[in-house]
Design a protein around this motif. Structure first.
Motif, PDB file in Angstrom:
ATOM      1  N   HIS A  58      36.792  42.998  39.439  1.00 50.65           N
ATOM      2  CA  HIS A  58      36.169  41.677  39.641  1.00 50.65           C
ATOM      3  C   HIS A  58      35.021  41.799  40.638  1.00 50.65           C
ATOM      4  N   PRO A  59      33.894  42.367  40.208  1.00 50.45           N
ATOM      5  CA  PRO A  59      32.788  42.612  41.145  1.00 50.45           C
ATOM      6  C   PRO A  59      32.176  41.339  41.739  1.00 50.45           C
ATOM      7  N   ILE A  63      35.494  36.201  48.814  1.00 53.10           N
ATOM      8  CA  ILE A  63      36.560  36.319  49.803  1.00 53.10           C
ATOM      9  C   ILE A  63      36.506  35.063  50.674  1.00 53.10           C
ATOM     10  N   ASN A  64      37.456  34.158  50.426  1.00 53.68           N
ATOM     11  CA  ASN A  64      37.489  32.898  51.183  1.00 53.68           C
ATOM     12  C   ASN A  64      38.444  33.059  52.357  1.00 53.68           C
ATOM     13  N   LEU A  86      41.260  35.094  47.351  1.00 48.64           N
ATOM     14  CA  LEU A  86      40.254  35.813  46.574  1.00 48.64           C
ATOM     15  C   LEU A  86      40.035  35.070  45.268  1.00 48.64           C
ATOM     16  N   THR A  87      38.809  34.692  45.007  1.00 43.47           N
ATOM     17  CA  THR A  87      38.490  33.928  43.806  1.00 43.47           C
ATOM     18  C   THR A  87      37.331  34.571  43.057  1.00 43.47           C
ATOM     19  N   GLU A  88      37.289  34.268  41.770  1.00 48.72           N
ATOM     20  CA  GLU A  88      36.138  34.650  40.957  1.00 48.72           C
ATOM     21  C   GLU A  88      35.788  33.411  40.146  1.00 48.72           C
ATOM     22  N   GLY A  89      34.655  32.798  40.443  1.00 48.61           N
ATOM     23  CA  GLY A  89      34.328  31.512  39.846  1.00 48.61           C
ATOM     24  C   GLY A  89      35.371  30.495  40.267  1.00 48.61           C
TER      25      GLY A  89
END
Ligand SMILES: [Zn+2]
Ligand SMILES: [Zn+2]
Length: 140
Positions: A58-59, A63-64, A86-89
């Protein structure tokens, strides 16, 4: 950037502690590149390893990181921790969890604005109270 700091004081033994909540200079939402560039051991090694591993697949992960206050549901003791999600979109990939260092129960995220009393970590009495007008701004 600045967050808030709350003071909790024990009415019984006068022990006082400060809890941070919000974002700091390094503890804030950031990309993997930003995280890597800070070149600091910002988080616990387990979450650090998780970030490095997830980045491979998941490049674009974000990082929240936020200072949060957690409470042990058994001991009622408060813990100041850095929550890392950790989120992606819109997709959540991982959230770190914490265990109480006394009873090993999973800590619960606490709304410190609504929490009136907790257990004092020193004397053990339920007389730990948030101090009014002790909200301070901090930077770190
Ligand atoms: Zn506990
Ligand atoms: Zn006390």
């Amino acid at each position: 950037m600045a967050g808030h700091e709350f003071s909790y004081k024990c009415k019984h033994c006068a022990f006082e502690e400060y809890f941070k909540q919000g974002h700091g200079y390094l503890v804030r939402p950031q990309s993997f590149q930003e995280y890597k560039n800070t070149n600091q051991k910002l988080f616990h090694y387990e979450i650090h390893n998780k970030i490095v591993r997830l980045y491979l697949t998941h490049p674009d992960l974000t990082i929240n990181a936020t200072f949060q206050v957690y409470k042990c549901p058994k001991c009622n003791i408060l813990h100041d921790k850095v929550q890392v999600t950790l989120t992606e979109g819109d997709k959540s990939l991982h959230t770190n969890r914490f265990k109480c260092n006394r009873c090993k129960s999973r800590l619960k995220l606490t709304n410190i604005h609504r929490l009136k009393k907790a257990r004092c970590p020193v004397c053990g009495k339920i007389s730990y109270q948030r101090q009014k007008m002790q909200v301070r701004l901090w930077q770190s």
